[in-house]
Design a protein around this motif. Structure first.
Motif, PDB file in Angstrom:
ATOM      1  N   LYS A 146      -7.388   7.642   1.091  1.00  0.00           N
ATOM      2  CA  LYS A 146      -6.214   7.843   0.036  1.00  0.00           C
ATOM      3  C   LYS A 146      -6.555   6.673  -1.143  1.00  0.00           C
ATOM      4  O   LYS A 146      -6.278   7.160  -2.332  1.00  0.00           O
ATOM      5  CB  LYS A 146      -4.832   7.400   0.342  1.00  0.00           C
ATOM      6  N   MET A 183       0.963  -1.114  -0.126  1.00  0.00           N
ATOM      7  CA  MET A 183      -0.097   0.064  -0.002  1.00  0.00           C
ATOM      8  C   MET A 183       0.860   1.261   0.070  1.00  0.00           C
ATOM      9  O   MET A 183       0.159   2.159  -0.338  1.00  0.00           O
ATOM     10  CB  MET A 183      -1.052   0.058   1.178  1.00  0.00           C
ATOM     11  N   TYR A 188      -4.962   5.707   4.709  1.00  0.00           N
ATOM     12  CA  TYR A 188      -5.329   4.282   3.963  1.00  0.00           C
ATOM     13  C   TYR A 188      -6.796   4.531   3.200  1.00  0.00           C
ATOM     14  O   TYR A 188      -6.596   4.331   1.986  1.00  0.00           O
ATOM     15  CB  TYR A 188      -5.404   3.171   5.026  1.00  0.00           C
ATOM     16  N   ARG A 229       2.830   2.050  -2.119  1.00  0.00           N
ATOM     17  CA  ARG A 229       2.931   2.561  -3.462  1.00  0.00           C
ATOM     18  C   ARG A 229       1.836   3.761  -3.872  1.00  0.00           C
ATOM     19  O   ARG A 229       2.199   4.350  -4.657  1.00  0.00           O
ATOM     20  CB  ARG A 229       2.616   1.451  -4.361  1.00  0.00           C
ATOM     21  N   MET A 230       0.780   3.635  -2.996  1.00  0.00           N
ATOM     22  CA  MET A 230      -0.357   4.676  -3.300  1.00  0.00           C
ATOM     23  C   MET A 230       0.511   6.102  -2.872  1.00  0.00           C
ATOM     24  O   MET A 230      -0.038   6.914  -3.414  1.00  0.00           O
ATOM     25  CB  MET A 230      -1.355   4.527  -2.324  1.00  0.00           C
ATOM     26  N   SER A 231       1.478   5.996  -1.774  1.00  0.00           N
ATOM     27  CA  SER A 231       1.802   7.470  -1.689  1.00  0.00           C
ATOM     28  C   SER A 231       2.624   8.051  -2.811  1.00  0.00           C
ATOM     29  O   SER A 231       3.091   9.324  -2.806  1.00  0.00           O
ATOM     30  CB  SER A 231       2.870   7.519  -0.435  1.00  0.00           C
ATOM     31  N   ILE A 239      -7.122   7.410  -5.099  1.00  0.00           N
ATOM     32  CA  ILE A 239      -6.778   6.695  -6.099  1.00  0.00           C
ATOM     33  C   ILE A 239      -7.899   5.803  -6.977  1.00  0.00           C
ATOM     34  O   ILE A 239      -7.675   5.903  -8.343  1.00  0.00           O
ATOM     35  CB  ILE A 239      -5.983   5.391  -5.447  1.00  0.00           C
ATOM     36  N   PRO A 293      -3.032  -1.958  -4.677  1.00  0.00           N
ATOM     37  CA  PRO A 293      -2.951  -1.381  -3.144  1.00  0.00           C
ATOM     38  C   PRO A 293      -4.188  -0.661  -2.871  1.00  0.00           C
ATOM     39  O   PRO A 293      -4.674  -0.937  -1.701  1.00  0.00           O
ATOM     40  CB  PRO A 293      -1.837  -0.464  -3.295  1.00  0.00           C
ATOM     41  N   LEU A 331      -1.846   1.180  -9.480  1.00  0.00           N
ATOM     42  CA  LEU A 331      -2.235   1.440  -8.090  1.00  0.00           C
ATOM     43  C   LEU A 331      -3.433   0.588  -7.737  1.00  0.00           C
ATOM     44  O   LEU A 331      -3.866   0.804  -6.734  1.00  0.00           O
ATOM     45  CB  LEU A 331      -2.381   2.863  -7.942  1.00  0.00           C
TER      46      LEU A 331
END
Lengths: 95, 483
Positions: free
Chosen positions: B373, A38, B370, A40-42, B377, B303, B300
Motif C-alpha cells: 500500500k 498509517m 502496509y 490514513r493511507m486507506s 502511495i 505514513p 500521505l
C-alpha cells in the motif's frame, strides 16, 4: 489498531532483537501510534496503482559474471569479534 | 579565515595567501575550542595535517583541484579506512571499516583534507541528533536547541565554522532539515546521483548523500566531486555529470515558481510563513513568476515513509549480528542469544522502534496492507510532483514547520518527532533533488527555504539558490560566539 505486549515480543523475536522487559509496553504504545498514523493511507483508493520500488523505475543493473574482487579475508576478519584459523567463531550450534 | 566560503578559500590557497597546513591547523584549533557543541565524533588531526602537507605540494606543483587543501568533514556514516566509522551507534563504536566509501575516495583524489567524522543520529534515524550513542549535538544558534538530524553534526559544524563544508545524507530530510535549523545551505541530489557505496545503508531506495555548505556556489563545487556513476553501487544512475557551476549566473527572469497550498496550511508557524513570503517576494523582484499549485497526496507522505523506511531498515540492519563485525554481547549461551543480545545491546531505542515497525510491516499477513500500500502511495506522490513540475520550473516551500525545537522536547514522543519531517519526506519518496537555503531568522533562529526541482535538475536548483544569495546575505550570518 493497537499492538499488545505479546505482539511486540513476537515481532522482536522475528527480528532477533533483544528488548528490555520494562520497555515492551512503551514499544507497544509507540508502534500502535505509528499504525494509527498509517491508517490514513486507506483513505485513498490505490486499486489500479502500480507499486513503486525505485524512484526512476529503474531495474536492477546486471554485470558480467566475472571475478572483480580480490580475497580480503584477513582484512575482514581483523575486525571480527572472534575468529580462529580463518573461521568466524560462534557458540556451538550442533551438540 | 573561517568567515570565508569554500570558493574564497580555494582562491586563497591557489594564490598562496595561506597554506593548507595553516588553514587546517586553524580549523583544528577551532574544533578544539568548541568541543561543547559535540559536532564531531572523531577528530583526525594527524591525518588532516598529513593530507594538508600533500595538498600544499599539489598547490605548489600546479596539479591542484578546487578542493585541494580545503578542510572538510565527513558525516560518520561514510566508511573511512583507518578511521573509526560509528554511524552514531554503540553497534559500530569500534568499527574500523576495511574500505573507503566512494565519496571518501573522491574527496581524497581531489586532495581535500579530512578534519574528522561528524556526529549524527544513530544509523541516520532521527530528526534532532539526540539518538546518537555519542550524545546530542547542540545548535550553534542556541545551545539549548537541537541542530536537527540526522546530519546534525554536519550542520552544526558548518554553521559554527568548524569545517569549511561537510557531507551529509538525506533519507527523509536529513540534509535539508538540519541545514535549515542551523542556517546553512544543504543539497539532497537526485536519487542515484551520488554513490551509496560505503555509505552505511538505512533505507536503500531513499538514501542519498549530498553537500552541506555555506553557499550554493560551495555546494556546486562539492557536488562536482561527489556526483557520478559508480559500478560498485547497483542503484547508481548512469547519467553524465554536468558542470554544476556553469549555470550559477543565469538570470531568473521568467522562472516559474510553484507554491503547493498543502505546504502553507495548518501546522506551519506563522512567523516562518512570513519569512518565507519575504523570500518569495525577493524571487519576484528577480523576475520570477509565482503560481499556486496543489499536490493532494502530499499528506500521505509521512505514513508511507514510516512504512517504507522502517521496512528497508529492518532488512538492511539484519547484517548486524555480532558475528562478522561490530558489537558482540558478553558470553552468549547459544547462537540465538548471540544475535538477540548483540542486537538488543548494540542498538538504541529509535533504531529498535524502526526495526520492529519494519519487521511487522513485512511479516506474513501484513505485507499487502502496509508495504505494498505504501509503495502505491509512493507512486501517487511521485505523480503529483511530475504533474506539478510539468507546469513550473521549481517548487518552493518550508523545510520545517518551525525553527529548531528544544533539546529533549520531542524525545518522549516519537510520533511528534516524525511529524516534524512533513515538508521533506515526500521529496525522498519521489527521488527528486531539493535544497534548503537560509532565508532569514525568527527570534534569532534560522529559517530555511526549500527548493525542489525535477530529476537531475541540480544545475537549475543551484542557479536559483545562488541568485537569491547574490541579493541576500542570510547565508553569511555567523552564530554569536563563533564569529
Amino acid at each position: 489498531m493497537s499492538l499488545t505486549a505479546d505482539d511486540v515480543n513476537k515481532i522482536a523475536h522475528l527480528a532477533r532483537l533483544g528488548i528490555d522487559k520494562q520497555d515492551v509496553a512503551a514499544y507497544a504504545n509507540d508502534l500502535s501510534g505509528m499504525l494509527d498514523l498509517m491508517t490514513r493511507m486507506s483513505e485513498v483508493n490505490t486499486d489500479d496503482v502500480e507499486p513503486m520500488a525505485h524512484p526512476m523505475d529503474q531495474a536492477q543493473r546486471l554485470r558480467t559474471d566475472i571475478v572483480t574482487e580480490l580475497n580480503h579475508r584477513e582484512a575482514f576478519q581483523a575486525i571480527a569479534p572472534q575468529v580462529e584459523a580463518g573461521l568466524y567463531l560462534v557458540p556451538k550450534v550442533i551438540e | 579565515m573561517h568567515t570565508k566560503t569554500l570558493a574564497e578559500l580555494s582562491l586563497g590557497l591557489h594564490k598562496k595567501t595561506y597554506s593548507s597546513v595553516e588553514l587546517t591547523q586553524f580549523f583544528l584549533n577551532r574544533i578544539d575550542q568548541h568541543q561543547a557543541l559535540n559536532s564531531y565524533i572523531t577528530v583526525t588531526p594527524e591525518l588532516a595535517l598529513a593530507q594538508a602537507k600533500a595538498a600544499d605540494q599539489r598547490l605548489a606543483d600546479g596539479t591542484a583541484d578546487l578542493l585541494t587543501g580545503i578542510p572538510i568533514a565527513q558525516k560518520d556514516i561514510f566508511c573511512t579506512q583507518g578511521v573509526m566509522t560509528t554511524c552514531g551507534s554503540k553497534m559500530l563504536a569500534n568499527f574500523n571499516a576495511p574500505y573507503n566509501a566512494t565519496v571518501v575516495d573522491k574527496f581524497n583524489l581531489a586532495g581535500a583534507v579530512m578534519l574528522g567524522k561528524l556526529n549524527m543520529d544513530e544509523f541516520a534515524m532521527g530528526s534532532s541528533n539526540e539518538t546518537s550513542y555519542f550524545g546530542a549535538v547542540k545548535n550553534p544558534w542556541n545551545i539549548n536547541s537541537v541542530p536537527g538530524g540526522s546530519s546534525g553534526g554536519s550542520a552544526a559544524a558548518v554553521s559554527a565554522r568548524l569545517a569549511v563544508c561537510a557531507t551529509g545524507t538525506d533519507t527523509g530530510g536529513s540534509i535539508r532539515q538540519p541545514a535549515a535549523l542551523c542556517g546553512i545551505t544543504g543539497l539532497k541530489p537526485t536519487y542515484g546521483r551520488v554513490s551509496r557505496y560505503g555509505m552505511i545503508a538505512y533505507a536503500s531506495s531513499l538514501d542519498q548523500g549530498g553537500p552541506m555548505t555555506r553557499s550554493a556556489e560551495d555546494a556546486a563545487i562539492m557536488l562536482q566531486t561527489m556526483a557520478g556513476f559508480d559500478e560498485k553501487d547497483s542503484t547508481s544512475v548512469d547519467v553524465p555529470v554536468p558542470d554544476y557551476r556553469a549555470g550559477l549566473n543565469k538570470s531568473l527572469v521568467g522562472l516559474k515558481i510553484g507554491l503547493p497550498k498543502e505546504f502553507f496550511g495548518e501546522g506551519l508557524d506563522e512567523n516562518v510563513a512570513a519569512t518565507l513570503a519575504a523570500a518569495i517576494a525577493e524571487y519576484r523582484k528577480l523576475g520570477a513568476e509565482v503560481i499556486d499549485i496543489s499536490m493532494p497526496n502530499l499528506k500521505l507522505a509521512i505514513p508511507a515513509y514510516y512504512v517504507i523506511a522502517p521496512a528497508e531498515c529492518s532488512a538492511n540492519l539484519s547484517r548486524f549480528d555480532g558475528v562478522r563485525y561490530g558489537y558482540r554481547c558478553e558470553s552468549p549461551v547459544d547462537l540465538t542469544d548471540l544475535y538477540t543480545r548483540s542486537r538488543g545491546e548494540g542498538f538504541g531505542k529509535e533504531v529498535k522502534r524502526r526495526i520492529l515497525m519494519g519487521t511487522y510491516a513485512l511479516s506474513t499477513g501484513y505485507y499487502d496492507a502496509y508495504y505494498l500500500k505504501a509503495q502505491k502511495i509512493r507512486r501517487l506522490i511521485s505523480e503529483d510532483f511530475k504533474a506539478a513540475l510539468a507546469t513550473v520550473d521549481v517548487i518552493m516551500g518550508p523545510v520545517t514547520p518551525s525553527t529548531a525545537f528544544g533539546i529533549g522536547e520531542k524525545m518522549d514522543d516519537p510520533i511528534a518527532m516524525y511529524l516534524s519531517d512533513i515538508y521533506t519526506i515526500a521529496i525522498n519518496l519521489a527521488g527528486l533533488p531539493a535544497m534548503s537555503i537560509p532565508a532569514g531568522f525568527v527570534a534569532n533562529m534560522p529559517v530555511g527555504l526549500q527548493l525542489i526541482g525535477d530529476y537531475f535538475a541540480e544545475v537549475r536548483l543551484l542557479n536559483i539558490a545562488h541568485q537569491y544569495q547574490q541579493v541576500t546575505d542570510w547565508h553569511n550570518f555567523i552564530p554569536t560566539g563563533f564569529e
